[in-house]
Scaffold this active site. Structure first.
Site, PDB file in Angstrom:
ATOM      1  N   HIS A   1      -8.406  -4.615  -0.347  1.00  0.00           N
ATOM      2  CA  HIS A   1      -7.065  -4.051  -0.185  1.00  0.00           C
ATOM      3  C   HIS A   1      -6.388  -4.523   1.107  1.00  0.00           C
ATOM      4  O   HIS A   1      -5.198  -4.811   1.129  1.00  0.00           O
ATOM      5  CB  HIS A   1      -7.160  -2.524  -0.221  1.00  0.00           C
ATOM      6  CG  HIS A   1      -5.856  -1.842  -0.086  1.00  0.00           C
ATOM      7  ND1 HIS A   1      -4.860  -1.940  -1.037  1.00  0.00           N
ATOM      8  CD2 HIS A   1      -5.340  -1.067   0.907  1.00  0.00           C
ATOM      9  CE1 HIS A   1      -3.809  -1.246  -0.650  1.00  0.00           C
ATOM     10  NE2 HIS A   1      -4.063  -0.706   0.531  1.00  0.00           N
ATOM     11  N   ASP A   2      -7.150  -4.571   2.210  1.00  0.00           N
ATOM     12  CA  ASP A   2      -6.556  -4.988   3.488  1.00  0.00           C
ATOM     13  C   ASP A   2      -6.019  -6.418   3.445  1.00  0.00           C
ATOM     14  O   ASP A   2      -5.360  -6.856   4.397  1.00  0.00           O
ATOM     15  CB  ASP A   2      -7.567  -4.839   4.635  1.00  0.00           C
ATOM     16  CG  ASP A   2      -7.474  -3.472   5.316  1.00  0.00           C
ATOM     17  OD1 ASP A   2      -6.478  -2.758   5.101  1.00  0.00           O
ATOM     18  OD2 ASP A   2      -8.413  -3.121   6.070  1.00  0.00           O
TER      19      ASP A   2
ATOM     20  N   ASP B   1      -9.033  -6.190  -4.534  1.00  0.00           N
ATOM     21  CA  ASP B   1      -8.670  -4.816  -4.128  1.00  0.00           C
ATOM     22  C   ASP B   1      -9.382  -3.812  -5.032  1.00  0.00           C
ATOM     23  O   ASP B   1      -9.121  -3.746  -6.227  1.00  0.00           O
ATOM     24  CB  ASP B   1      -7.144  -4.661  -4.235  1.00  0.00           C
ATOM     25  CG  ASP B   1      -6.624  -3.353  -3.641  1.00  0.00           C
ATOM     26  OD1 ASP B   1      -7.417  -2.404  -3.468  1.00  0.00           O
ATOM     27  OD2 ASP B   1      -5.409  -3.284  -3.368  1.00  0.00           O
TER      28      ASP B   1
ATOM     29  N   ARG C   1     -11.814   8.036   7.786  1.00  0.00           N
ATOM     30  CA  ARG C   1     -11.544   6.602   7.985  1.00  0.00           C
ATOM     31  C   ARG C   1     -12.698   5.759   7.451  1.00  0.00           C
ATOM     32  O   ARG C   1     -12.474   4.696   6.869  1.00  0.00           O
ATOM     33  CB  ARG C   1     -11.319   6.316   9.474  1.00  0.00           C
ATOM     34  CG  ARG C   1     -10.914   4.879   9.776  1.00  0.00           C
ATOM     35  CD  ARG C   1      -9.602   4.483   9.091  1.00  0.00           C
ATOM     36  NE  ARG C   1      -9.008   3.291   9.676  1.00  0.00           N
ATOM     37  CZ  ARG C   1      -7.894   2.733   9.253  1.00  0.00           C
ATOM     38  NH1 ARG C   1      -7.238   3.256   8.229  1.00  0.00           N
ATOM     39  NH2 ARG C   1      -7.405   1.667   9.844  1.00  0.00           N
TER      40      ARG C   1
ATOM     41  N   SER D   1       0.841  -1.191   0.000  1.00  0.00           N
ATOM     42  CA  SER D   1       0.000   0.000   0.000  1.00  0.00           C
ATOM     43  C   SER D   1       0.887   1.256   0.000  1.00  0.00           C
ATOM     44  O   SER D   1       1.780   1.362  -0.832  1.00  0.00           O
ATOM     45  CB  SER D   1      -0.946  -0.055   1.202  1.00  0.00           C
ATOM     46  OG  SER D   1      -2.014   0.838   1.014  1.00  0.00           O
TER      47      SER D   1
END
Ligand SMILES: CC(C)(COP(=O)(O)OP(=O)(O)OC[C@H]1O[C@@H](n2cnc3c(N)ncnc32)[C@H](O)[C@@H]1OP(=O)(O)O)[C@@H](O)C(=O)NCCC(=O)NCCS
Ligand SMILES: CC(=O)OCC[C@H](N)C(=O)O
Length: 369
Positions: A330-331, A302, A215, A159
């Site tokens: 993505h995580d 992702d 967030r 990332s």
């Protein structure tokens, strides 16, 4: 310039993200970028060999820090963000490799950022200069100089850490022997900048509540729609909130407790400016500078940095794109430790193009595109 543990030198005690180092592992280095004195917090594992040839640089993502490996230290136990990847017998085996993990320039976990004191003694705050991914790498290069590391055996990053890893290999090719770029683009796209713009607006309206909103927006981009559907669907909780709303509220609350909004904004701006090709004749030409043996990998679910963006990097570096299979979006770069570990082991075994399944460093789950 100085390097090494600096007794008593911790960030000012106040909010959670300023809390210092519960396990006492962190060290600090002071140096100077043009016009900006910098202090870099970093942690290490393993020992540097006499030839200084076994150093591995691990670069964290947006809200990460130098604490890659968790431990039950004398303070309260703290998990690491890549637990399982580094340590004796792990893919980055610390009996062989010397691992260095710095907190990024502009961050809020010990390295110079908006929270830190400016030369006039007051916190930088909103006066903190705009820093680029290139500045962040330049600061990390000062740390490497101070540690006596001319060239990293490997630079690993996912990332935002992947952006810096790639920038290292492009701007300082002689100093990077091998490279893992995971779930990162060669340049931030209009969509990345647009997503970030909404987050930055929220933070400018109200730094603390705004970072909570930021967030929520960002976390959605870190996970996949099928995952959210399977986990939460249209369920409601007893308090009337949709379960998925409550989940995002939870992640927002947690970040507000552990991160500095001004730092979040500085790092987000740095990512917006990320473009390895700028001033270098474009992405393709920039990638042509890289001499490191490279593994470039993405996560198949992702939606923030889709596989096509790593395919561009892989093609420019002349390697196969590697695909980590994960429902988590993505995580997945943080969650799929086994697959990521297999890629790292393969890279460190000196055979990034090796046959899947050949020997101990063979693939376990990830595939070639
Ligand atoms: C590391 C990380 C990616 C792991 O993902 P994961 O294991 O899939 O975790 P999830 O996204 O499912 O989140 C789990 C949390 O959501 C909470 N949660 C789940 N459903 C919920 C709901 N309906 N309402 C409220 N909270 C909920 C869980 O209780 C858990 O809380 P906890 O973390 O305080 O224990 C994730 O925890 C994360 O984003 N952490 C932020 C830190 C980070 O990214 N660090 C690394 C940077 S390099
Ligand atoms: C863009 C980026 O670095 O994303 C990282 C996501 C991760 N969950 C984090 O919080 O750092």
């Amino acid at each position: 310039m100085s390097v090494g543990p600096t007794a008593g030198e911790t960030p000012p005690a106040a909010g959670g993200w300023r809390e210092g180092d519960p396990n006492g592992r962190r060290q600090w280095f002071r140096g100077e970028l043009p016009g900006l004195p910098v202090r870099i917090a970093y942690e290490t594992w393993g020992a540097l060999d006499p030839q200084r040839s076994n150093a591995v640089l691990v670069l964290h993502a947006l809200t990460g820090d130098s604490h890659v490996v968790g431990e039950a230290g004398p303070g309260h136990p703290t998990p690491g963000w890549w637990d399982g990847l580094i340590g004796p017998g792990r893919p980055v085996d610390t009996r062989r490799w010397f691992v260095v993990a710095p907190n990024v320039l502009g961050g809020c976990q010990g390295t110079t950022g908006p929270w830190a004191a400016a030369p006039d003694g007051r916190p930088w705050g909103a006066r903190f200069p705009r820093v680029s991914v290139r500045d962040q790498v330049a600061a990390e290069a000062l740390l490497a100089d101070a540690l006596g590391i001319d060239a990293w055996a490997a630079v690993l990053g996912g990332s935002m850490g992947g952006m810096r890893a790639l920038e290292w290999a492009v701007s300082l090719p002689d100093r990077v022997k091998s490279l893992l770029v995971l779930a990162a683009p060669a340049a931030s796209t209009a969509e990345h900048i647009a997503l970030a713009s909404a987050q930055l607006h929220a933070i400018r309206l109200d730094p603390v509540r705004g970072m909570g909103v930021a967030r929520r927006i960002a976390h959605l981009s870190y996970r996949s729609a099928p995952e959210l559907e399977a986990r939460f669907g249209r369920d409601r909780q007893a308090d009337g909130r949709f379960a998925v709303e409550s989940y995002l509220d939870h992640h927002a609350d947690k970040l507000v407790r552990r991160f500095d909004p001004e730092s979040y904004a500085v790092l987000t701006e740095a990512m917006n400016g990320h473009d390895v090709g700028a001033g270098r004749g474009g992405v393709r030409a920039a990638l042509g500078r890289v001499t490191a043996r490279s593994v470039v990998a993405g996560i198949d679910s992702d939606r923030l940095y889709p596989l096509a963006q790593q395919a561009e990097i892989a093609e420019g570096l002349g390697v196969d794109l590697r695909v980590v299979s994960s429902p988590f979006g993505h995580d997945g770069f943080l969650i799929e430790v086994e697959q990521v570990g297999a890629l790292v082991a393969e890279l460190l075994a000196g055979d990034p193009g090796g046959d899947p399944g050949s020997g101990a460093a063979g693939l376990q789950g990830s595939r070639r595109a």
